[in-house]
Design a protein around this motif. Structure first.
Motif, short mmCIF file in Angstrom:
data_model
loop_
_atom_site.label_atom_id
_atom_site.label_comp_id
_atom_site.label_asym_id
_atom_site.label_seq_id
_atom_site.Cartn_x
_atom_site.Cartn_y
_atom_site.Cartn_z
N VAL A 24 0.65 -1.41 -0.01
CA VAL A 24 -0.01 0.03 -0.04
C VAL A 24 0.72 1.41 0.04
CG1 VAL A 24 -2.00 1.18 1.28
CG2 VAL A 24 -1.84 -1.22 1.28
N ILE A 25 0.46 2.23 -0.84
CA ILE A 25 0.98 3.56 -0.86
C ILE A 25 -0.29 4.36 -0.29
CG2 ILE A 25 1.95 5.52 -1.90
CD1 ILE A 25 3.64 3.64 -3.72
N ALA A 26 -0.29 5.29 0.76
CA ALA A 26 -1.43 5.79 1.28
C ALA A 26 -0.99 7.28 1.21
CB ALA A 26 -1.59 5.32 2.84
N ILE A 27 -1.96 8.06 0.80
CA ILE A 27 -1.57 9.56 0.86
C ILE A 27 -2.66 10.43 1.58
CG2 ILE A 27 -0.24 9.40 -1.40
CD1 ILE A 27 -2.91 10.66 -2.88
N ASP A 28 -2.44 11.61 1.90
CA ASP A 28 -3.27 12.24 2.57
C ASP A 28 -2.63 13.73 2.30
OD1 ASP A 28 -5.79 11.90 4.55
OD2 ASP A 28 -4.70 13.74 4.85
N PRO A 29 -3.80 14.97 2.32
CA PRO A 29 -3.27 16.28 2.05
C PRO A 29 -2.73 16.87 3.39
CG PRO A 29 -5.75 16.03 1.95
CD PRO A 29 -5.13 14.77 2.10
N ASP A 30 -3.12 16.23 4.60
CA ASP A 30 -2.76 16.75 5.76
C ASP A 30 -1.47 16.23 6.25
OD1 ASP A 30 -2.85 17.24 8.39
OD2 ASP A 30 -5.07 17.37 8.76
N ALA A 31 -0.47 17.12 6.59
CA ALA A 31 0.79 16.75 7.08
C ALA A 31 0.75 16.10 8.32
CB ALA A 31 1.73 17.83 7.02
N GLU A 32 -0.16 16.37 9.32
CA GLU A 32 -0.12 15.89 10.56
C GLU A 32 -0.60 14.20 10.68
OE1 GLU A 32 0.99 16.61 13.49
OE2 GLU A 32 -0.03 14.99 14.59
#
Lengths: 143, 98
Positions: free
Chosen positions: B47-55
């Motif tokens: 899995v590569i998981a992404i999110d726009p929130d750095a925290e």
């Protein structure tokens, strides 16, 4: 949303799958557990309307020929936490201004649980839908 | 954090029945704290998981079990601008994030 789905289509291999998971009901249900059953006390007053937009976006990309629906399944997802944390989670999951309403609802569920000798823990229940769509062939009816 | 989401594991059973995850290269868009991404690894996916929130990305990385380091990576990115090559994933997942 549609743009994110188009990006997903781009990075997927041929016959790759898009899996979307989101609530199938618009209001989270709050209650408590009695043995293996869930006793419903009330629904969060703020609808999860952004998930309706998600369903619309999925319909749009299917109509555009980017994806074909392969299967869908639903399940019931329970979330448990102490009073304050569950109220915060409910508020976080819905619209701004829901904090007080969420806290009142969780308090009501807590009181109902305490009044029930078989009640054990307060929780929130959501019916969740899992949709699996398959990336359509490159030559299909793209806009 | 004492929040328990789906401790009964109904979600993972449903996902297992929905498709075959074993050995698949999966992108999760909007992973939050990485709860679902870790479950997908348990189903056999890479899995590569992404999110726009750095925290959220920091928390997802911090709670990644050591044994998952080769199977789960987390990055800061937005679903509308995916920094990945065309046709590079077998499955893309939106978990409560679309």
């Amino acid at each position: 949303m549609v743009h994110a789905l188009e990006q997903a289509w781009r990075v997927l291999r041929t016959n790759g799958e898009l899996v979307d998971i989101h609530p199938a009901i618009t209001h989270t249900q709050v209650g408590y557990c009695r043995a293996r059953s869930f006793v419903f006390v009330g629904s969060s007053g703020f609808p999860l309307i952004h998930y309706r937009d998600a369903s619309r976006a999925l319909r749009y990309v299917r109509a555009a020929g980017l994806f074909q629906q392969r299967t869908s399944k639903t399940f019931e997802c329970m979330t448990y936490a102490p009073l304050g944390e569950l109220a915060y989670w409910l508020t976080n999951s819905s619209e701004p201004g829901a904090a007080e309403q969420s806290e009142r609802l969780v308090k009501r569920a807590t009181q109902a649980m305490k009044a029930d000798p078989q009640g054990n823990r307060v929780g929130a229940r959501e019916r969740i839908i899992v949709r699996v769509l398959q990336k359509a062939d490159i030559g299909s009816r793209r806009r | 954090m004492t929040l328990q989401i789906d401790p009964e594991g109904v979600e993972i059973k449903t996902l297992r029945a929905a498709t075959d995850w074993r050995g698949k290269r999966v992108l999760e868009i909007g992973c939050g704290d990485g709860r679902l991404a870790r479950r997908l690894v348990r189903l056999g996916a890479r899995v590569i998981a992404i999110d726009p929130d750095a925290e959220e990305v920091r928390q997802a990385m911090a709670t990644r079990p050591r044994t998952y380091h080769e199977k789960l990576n987390v990055a800061l990115a937005e679903g509308e601008r995916l920094p990945f090559k065309t046709t590079s994933f077998d499955i893309v997942v939106f978990g409560w994030s679309l």
